[in-house]
Design an enzyme around this catalytic site. Sequence first.
Site, PDB file in Angstrom:
ATOM      1  CB  SER A  41      -0.406   0.120  11.657  1.00  0.00           C
ATOM      2  OG  SER A  41      -0.452   0.550  10.469  1.00  0.00           O
ATOM      3  CG  HIS A 161      -5.977   0.115   8.902  1.00  0.00           C
ATOM      4  ND1 HIS A 161      -5.255  -0.087   7.684  1.00  0.00           N
ATOM      5  CD2 HIS A 161      -5.335   0.574   9.886  1.00  0.00           C
ATOM      6  CE1 HIS A 161      -4.276   0.673   8.082  1.00  0.00           C
ATOM      7  NE2 HIS A 161      -4.201   1.191   9.245  1.00  0.00           N
ATOM      8  CD  GLU A 170      -2.610  -1.369   3.954  1.00  0.00           C
ATOM      9  OE1 GLU A 170      -2.049  -1.151   2.931  1.00  0.00           O
ATOM     10  OE2 GLU A 170      -2.324  -0.531   5.012  1.00  0.00           O
ATOM     11  CD  GLU A 212      -5.471   2.057   4.694  1.00  0.00           C
ATOM     12  OE1 GLU A 212      -4.989   1.341   3.748  1.00  0.00           O
ATOM     13  OE2 GLU A 212      -4.131   2.694   5.352  1.00  0.00           O
ATOM     14  CG  ASP A 247       1.086  -2.663   5.085  1.00  0.00           C
ATOM     15  OD1 ASP A 247       2.040  -3.357   5.515  1.00  0.00           O
ATOM     16  OD2 ASP A 247       0.701  -1.584   5.173  1.00  0.00           O
ATOM     17  CD  GLU A 287       3.241  -1.384   3.161  1.00  0.00           C
ATOM     18  OE1 GLU A 287       2.632  -1.138   2.087  1.00  0.00           O
ATOM     19  OE2 GLU A 287       2.996  -0.653   4.038  1.00  0.00           O
ATOM     20  CG  ASP A 315       4.701   1.647   6.228  1.00  0.00           C
ATOM     21  OD1 ASP A 315       5.060   2.710   6.546  1.00  0.00           O
ATOM     22  OD2 ASP A 315       3.475   1.314   6.545  1.00  0.00           O
ATOM     23  CE  LYS A 340       2.051   4.457   5.618  1.00  0.00           C
ATOM     24  NZ  LYS A 340       2.144   3.635   6.702  1.00  0.00           N
ATOM     25  CB  SER A 367       1.782   5.034   1.439  1.00  0.00           C
ATOM     26  OG  SER A 367       0.686   4.840   2.364  1.00  0.00           O
ATOM     27  CG  HIS A 368      -3.614   5.757   1.912  1.00  0.00           C
ATOM     28  ND1 HIS A 368      -4.853   5.508   1.933  1.00  0.00           N
ATOM     29  CD2 HIS A 368      -2.836   4.731   1.947  1.00  0.00           C
ATOM     30  CE1 HIS A 368      -4.962   4.253   2.144  1.00  0.00           C
ATOM     31  NE2 HIS A 368      -3.814   3.677   2.240  1.00  0.00           N
ATOM     32  NE  ARG A 369       0.371   6.839   7.992  1.00  0.00           N
ATOM     33  CZ  ARG A 369       1.567   6.610   8.902  1.00  0.00           C
ATOM     34  NH1 ARG A 369       2.836   7.530   8.950  1.00  0.00           N
ATOM     35  NH2 ARG A 369       1.394   5.783   9.748  1.00  0.00           N
ATOM     36  CB  SER A 370      -5.218   4.101   8.413  1.00  0.00           C
ATOM     37  OG  SER A 370      -4.495   4.379   9.602  1.00  0.00           O
ATOM     38  CE  LYS A 391       0.291   1.462   1.801  1.00  0.00           C
ATOM     39  NZ  LYS A 391       0.344   0.274   2.854  1.00  0.00           N
TER      40      LYS A 391
END
Length: 416
Positions: A41, A161, A170, A212, A247, A287, A315, A340, A367-370, A391
């Site tokens: 996304s 996701h 999320e 995730e 999110d 978010e 984000d 990110k 943050s991570h990514r998906s 996260k």
Amino acid sequence: MSMISLIKSREILDSRGNPTIEVDVTVNNHKYTAAVPSGASTGTHEALELRDQNSKRYGGKGVLKAVNNVEKKLAPLLIGKVNCIQQKKIDDLMLKADGTSNKSKLGANAILGVSLACARAGAGESGKELYQYVHSLLPTKTNSKISLPRPFFNVINGGMHAGNSLPFQEFMISPQAKTFREALRIGAEVYHTLKGIIAKKYGKLATNVGDEGGFAPPIRTAEEGLELLIKAINKSGYSGKVDIAMDCAASEFYKNGSYYAPKKMTSGQLVNYYLKLLKKYPIISIEDPFEQEDFQSYAKLRKRSEKSGIQIVGDDLTVTNVDRIKTAIQEKSCNCLLLKVNQIGTLTEALQAVALAYSAGWKVMVSHRSGETEDTFIADLAVGIGCGMIKSGAPCRGERTAKYNRLLRIEEELNK
Ligand code: PGA
Ligand code: ZN
């Protein structure tokens, strides 16, 4: 001297089975490696992720052009010319060689791979842990301290996701705990209780996990997700001790001026809907509640929820980009930045985004990514910038737990 003597790159797979880029930087015969994650996304204002668009390989998603750019365009700029501890100089040289505002010439994935591998080299060659080194790269006036972050576990997945019809992307749980280790345990316990509740209500098939690591039950509304979380928290014995975050990734359910959540709503109706949710559930953070151009609706929600102390996180709105963050600060859209590194493409620019957010009194959540890899860089990043929040998905799936497990090790080391 810690000159960069070799830079190599390769195409590897991310957690969704799509290609992504990995880079090795060699200094004094030590090899340092970093891998780049990839979103689903993604915000329209993110830096460009260069893909081959050759339909004969990986459905067009190959990254051989980016690999080539690392080895043929970026490596010659740096090999034998810069010391690996000169992070800003390294990133500036790459930015100049690219010359575009969104890194579309060489690819943000190519540039970031080199930037992060160089940071690892800088840490290693100066005898520091990566989180210490990241801390040393922060502008001094930020005043933040090295510290473990509070985890936000994404335990129910929707949106882009998951294969269900839940528009919100999320649903996260964040335990209130004294240590990271304890937060991780509580998060994992609630996660497993939630699994049992979902299996009983929707059948075992519904406990398959999304990108995730969260469950993707056949639900359609935010209330259904939030009720499941409350049940799981209470049943695990943590009522009042675990907070909730969402999110929304609202750009993904926005079309022609309306939101489909899943009921059709105007932005004004969506503000009221969020306020209703905030009243009913222990939500501490929201978010991307609106689409990525609507700075004003963010500001409305931020203002009207101010008393509750809720965190409004940008984000897709801010994309770790100093210019977008400046607009959000001016418009009073948010009070927290989602960080990110691959949205912007160099570590230096990501740290500039952090400094700007801090200077405006915002918080920062790493943050991570998906689409992730086994690289744990973001764990050190969160500790190094001392932002207090991360996260990285559910406490499940190796690419997610890799980050959480790295944080366990850092905590142990800091407590020695
Ligand atoms: P993405 O999702 O990596 O698919 O963009 C994560 C997020 O939106 O925070
Ligand atoms: Zn997001």
